[in-house]
Design an enzyme around this catalytic site. Sequence first.
Site, PDB file in Angstrom:
ATOM      1  N   ASP A  29       0.831  -1.210   0.000  1.00 43.47           N
ATOM      2  CA  ASP A  29       0.000   0.000   0.000  1.00 43.47           C
ATOM      3  C   ASP A  29       0.863   1.257   0.000  1.00 43.47           C
ATOM      4  O   ASP A  29       2.040   1.228   0.392  1.00 43.47           O
ATOM      5  CB  ASP A  29      -0.982   0.015   1.182  1.00 43.47           C
ATOM      6  N   GLU A  65      -0.152  -1.406   5.603  1.00 43.70           N
ATOM      7  CA  GLU A  65       0.946  -1.067   6.512  1.00 43.70           C
ATOM      8  C   GLU A  65       0.817   0.373   6.969  1.00 43.70           C
ATOM      9  O   GLU A  65       1.017   0.689   8.135  1.00 43.70           O
ATOM     10  CB  GLU A  65       2.305  -1.260   5.814  1.00 43.70           C
TER      11      GLU A  65
HETATM   12 ZN   LIG Z   1       6.737   2.196   4.159  1.00 44.90          ZN
END
Ligand SMILES: [Zn+2]
Length: 384
Positions: free
Chosen positions: A76, A138
Amino acid sequence: MDDRQRCHGILSDLIAFPTVSADSNLDLIAYVANLLEDAGATVEVQQNPDGTKANLFATMGSTDQGGGIVLSGHTDVVPVADQDWTRDPFKMVEVDGNLFGRGTCDMKGFIAATLAKVDVLRDAATKRPIHFAFTYDEEVGCIGAQSLIDLLAARPVRPSIALIGEPTMMQVIEGHKGCCEYTVTFTGAAGHGSAPDRGVNAVEYAVRYINRLMELRQALIDRCPPDSRFDPPHSTINVGSLHGGSAHNVIAARAVLEWEMRPVVPEDHEFVLNDLRDYVGDVLLPDMRRVANWAEIETEIIGEVAGLTPMEHNAARDLMFRLTGANAAQTVPFGTEAGLFQSIGMDAVICGPGSIDQAHKPDEFLSVDQLDSCLTMLDRLAGT
Ligand SMILES: [Zn+2]
């Protein structure tokens, strides 16, 4: 085509998937799964509960053999909305030795490098397995990595080393603090301001809670590990926002507090949460419920990213010393997925191409030189 051109081509493809954390990454995962399967890897795709995003875990070599190396990255990227880009963020372009695009340095460059080297890594995996772990979400609290870690933890054999390729300019990083964010909602009882004892003032209870946080903040300074490598060396607490109440003459029925803690050791995290649980359960709630039995204090966990504790023995760090020629490891002020791997007994290290200074910014870029250094490191990894 050499590996360098191959890497640039793959990176360009990865950048073209607009995998902003709020959106799906499934198209990117399908692309990567295809590439790895073609190269002979065993690929597992682990979907999130609503099936809109997925982690990918792939193995070159034997899937029953423990002790392998995980090459880990998140798929992401942070949003581009409200940022002043001078070019299309999802179309990679090379200008003067720099590759521009959202996610070039944070951290699709590292992912592209590992994929460009699948053939040499497959040959190296006859000695010990090499795994690819590519996660979702993340940037919004390491959510995907948490389920991947749960999956690995449940297995009879697991890898022993994790390399997280977050942008460090290929410096070897062996530690960062944890980052834990909470939202606490206080529900009291409204009433007329002239009779404070007939209501339960949620703002006042939030203030008592904040006072407790400030005491804990001091206690964390006193608990500072003598050998801490962090700046500041102790765990910290920050009160980020407090909203509550409605008017001068009304007892506040609701207050919402946002706060965070950055622990240097997991014990500090437990210490703070245990103290708060007791304080809420033994002191604040009984006080509130004397007047209104429905009064409530609810804590929502926004994210709990484990820290990466620097260890005297760390095979992942020592491996990266050999592969990069570095002889010292640093700590960084930002959080990564590395602590999650450490939490299940693996040795973890952070080392990847590009600078964190370019991450999350408009016109994000990764220098071709940095990507080359990463490719060289992966060649050496295959050779060990
Ligand atoms: Zn990163």
